[in-house]
Design a protein around this motif. Sequence first.
Motif, PDB file in Angstrom:
ATOM      1  N   UNK A 152      13.103  -5.833  10.052  1.00  0.00           N
ATOM      2  CA  UNK A 152      11.973  -5.891  10.979  1.00  0.00           C
ATOM      3  C   UNK A 152      10.648  -5.784  10.236  1.00  0.00           C
ATOM      4  N   UNK A 153       9.626  -6.442  10.761  1.00  0.00           N
ATOM      5  CA  UNK A 153       8.309  -6.434  10.111  1.00  0.00           C
ATOM      6  C   UNK A 153       7.767  -5.026   9.902  1.00  0.00           C
ATOM      7  N   UNK A 154       7.903  -4.179  10.921  1.00  0.00           N
ATOM      8  CA  UNK A 154       7.361  -2.818  10.813  1.00  0.00           C
ATOM      9  C   UNK A 154       8.076  -2.025   9.710  1.00  0.00           C
ATOM     10  N   UNK A 155       9.401  -2.185   9.611  1.00  0.00           N
ATOM     11  CA  UNK A 155      10.143  -1.438   8.599  1.00  0.00           C
ATOM     12  C   UNK A 155       9.804  -1.939   7.198  1.00  0.00           C
ATOM     13  N   UNK A 156       9.661  -3.261   7.052  1.00  0.00           N
ATOM     14  CA  UNK A 156       9.292  -3.803   5.739  1.00  0.00           C
ATOM     15  C   UNK A 156       7.900  -3.318   5.330  1.00  0.00           C
ATOM     16  N   UNK A 157       7.000  -3.263   6.287  1.00  0.00           N
ATOM     17  CA  UNK A 157       5.657  -2.758   5.979  1.00  0.00           C
ATOM     18  C   UNK A 157       5.737  -1.286   5.553  1.00  0.00           C
ATOM     19  N   UNK A 158       6.567  -0.512   6.253  1.00  0.00           N
ATOM     20  CA  UNK A 158       6.766   0.880   5.875  1.00  0.00           C
ATOM     21  C   UNK A 158       7.271   0.973   4.426  1.00  0.00           C
ATOM     22  N   UNK A 159       8.273   0.150   4.079  1.00  0.00           N
ATOM     23  CA  UNK A 159       8.824   0.196   2.722  1.00  0.00           C
ATOM     24  C   UNK A 159       7.766  -0.152   1.682  1.00  0.00           C
ATOM     25  N   UNK A 160       6.920  -1.132   1.986  1.00  0.00           N
ATOM     26  CA  UNK A 160       5.855  -1.509   1.043  1.00  0.00           C
ATOM     27  C   UNK A 160       4.903  -0.342   0.807  1.00  0.00           C
ATOM     28  N   UNK A 161       4.598   0.381   1.853  1.00  0.00           N
ATOM     29  CA  UNK A 161       3.665   1.518   1.717  1.00  0.00           C
ATOM     30  C   UNK A 161       4.335   2.733   1.089  1.00  0.00           C
ATOM     31  N   UNK A 162       5.558   3.020   1.510  1.00  0.00           N
ATOM     32  CA  UNK A 162       6.247   4.218   1.017  1.00  0.00           C
ATOM     33  C   UNK A 162       6.675   4.083  -0.440  1.00  0.00           C
ATOM     34  N   UNK A 163       6.992   2.855  -0.858  1.00  0.00           N
ATOM     35  CA  UNK A 163       7.524   2.657  -2.208  1.00  0.00           C
ATOM     36  C   UNK A 163       6.664   1.719  -3.034  1.00  0.00           C
ATOM     37  N   UNK A 164       5.436   1.478  -2.562  1.00  0.00           N
ATOM     38  CA  UNK A 164       4.527   0.603  -3.291  1.00  0.00           C
ATOM     39  C   UNK A 164       4.265   1.140  -4.685  1.00  0.00           C
ATOM     40  N   UNK A 165       4.173   0.228  -5.618  1.00  0.00           N
ATOM     41  CA  UNK A 165       3.959   0.600  -7.012  1.00  0.00           C
ATOM     42  C   UNK A 165       5.046  -0.010  -7.870  1.00  0.00           C
ATOM     43  N   UNK A 166       5.146   0.448  -9.103  1.00  0.00           N
ATOM     44  CA  UNK A 166       6.129  -0.120 -10.026  1.00  0.00           C
ATOM     45  C   UNK A 166       7.562   0.070  -9.520  1.00  0.00           C
ATOM     46  N   UNK A 167       8.367  -0.974  -9.644  1.00  0.00           N
ATOM     47  CA  UNK A 167       9.786  -0.906  -9.289  1.00  0.00           C
ATOM     48  C   UNK A 167      10.599  -1.532 -10.411  1.00  0.00           C
ATOM     49  N   UNK A 168      11.803  -1.040 -10.568  1.00  0.00           N
ATOM     50  CA  UNK A 168      12.710  -1.603 -11.562  1.00  0.00           C
ATOM     51  C   UNK A 168      14.092  -1.760 -10.934  1.00  0.00           C
ATOM     52  N   UNK A 169      14.841  -2.700 -11.462  1.00  0.00           N
ATOM     53  CA  UNK A 169      16.211  -2.905 -11.007  1.00  0.00           C
ATOM     54  C   UNK A 169      16.974  -1.587 -11.176  1.00  0.00           C
ATOM     55  N   UNK A 170      17.685  -1.211 -10.136  1.00  0.00           N
ATOM     56  CA  UNK A 170      18.452   0.032 -10.156  1.00  0.00           C
ATOM     57  C   UNK A 170      17.784   1.180  -9.424  1.00  0.00           C
ATOM     58  N   UNK A 171      16.468   1.079  -9.140  1.00  0.00           N
ATOM     59  CA  UNK A 171      15.809   2.121  -8.350  1.00  0.00           C
ATOM     60  C   UNK A 171      16.537   2.267  -7.019  1.00  0.00           C
ATOM     61  N   UNK A 172      16.685   3.507  -6.552  1.00  0.00           N
ATOM     62  CA  UNK A 172      17.317   3.762  -5.262  1.00  0.00           C
ATOM     63  C   UNK A 172      16.393   4.590  -4.387  1.00  0.00           C
ATOM     64  N   UNK A 173      16.359   4.235  -3.101  1.00  0.00           N
ATOM     65  CA  UNK A 173      15.522   4.925  -2.126  1.00  0.00           C
ATOM     66  C   UNK A 173      16.405   5.406  -0.977  1.00  0.00           C
ATOM     67  N   UNK A 174      16.374   6.681  -0.702  1.00  0.00           N
ATOM     68  CA  UNK A 174      17.105   7.231   0.443  1.00  0.00           C
ATOM     69  C   UNK A 174      16.231   7.097   1.675  1.00  0.00           C
ATOM     70  N   UNK A 175      16.733   6.400   2.679  1.00  0.00           N
ATOM     71  CA  UNK A 175      15.997   6.127   3.908  1.00  0.00           C
ATOM     72  C   UNK A 175      16.919   6.316   5.098  1.00  0.00           C
ATOM     73  N   UNK A 176      16.417   6.040   6.287  1.00  0.00           N
ATOM     74  CA  UNK A 176      17.263   6.017   7.470  1.00  0.00           C
ATOM     75  C   UNK A 176      16.707   4.995   8.438  1.00  0.00           C
ATOM     76  N   UNK A 177      17.570   4.525   9.312  1.00  0.00           N
ATOM     77  CA  UNK A 177      17.164   3.631  10.385  1.00  0.00           C
ATOM     78  C   UNK A 177      17.644   4.227  11.690  1.00  0.00           C
TER      79      UNK A 177
END
Length: 103
Positions: A36-61
Amino acid sequence: MASIADRIVLSFAPSAAGGDPWSGVDTEWIVDELRGDAYRQYLRRAHGGPVTVGDEWSEFVSCGCATPQDVVLRVERVEGGTVLGDTTTLDIHPRDDAEAVSQ
């Protein structure tokens, strides 16, 4: 200065203690929520910045009726830069599907 990634492929898997984490999980519902657009926007804001393959984010829906489903999102692929930004496309797939997409 790092550049904004064009596309990031994320996989998800339910977070469960013991047993099969997919047991009883409505994958279609989770995919719809995560894409969903709102969730993707949330992810961009919550995890914005440098990312690398293998990074893991604990979230919920939300699975409705105040029932959250914990999920672990993992960065499978980063294209065109190294920073998650407002214009980065997020492709989100169940873990098994994303592994095929990221190769």
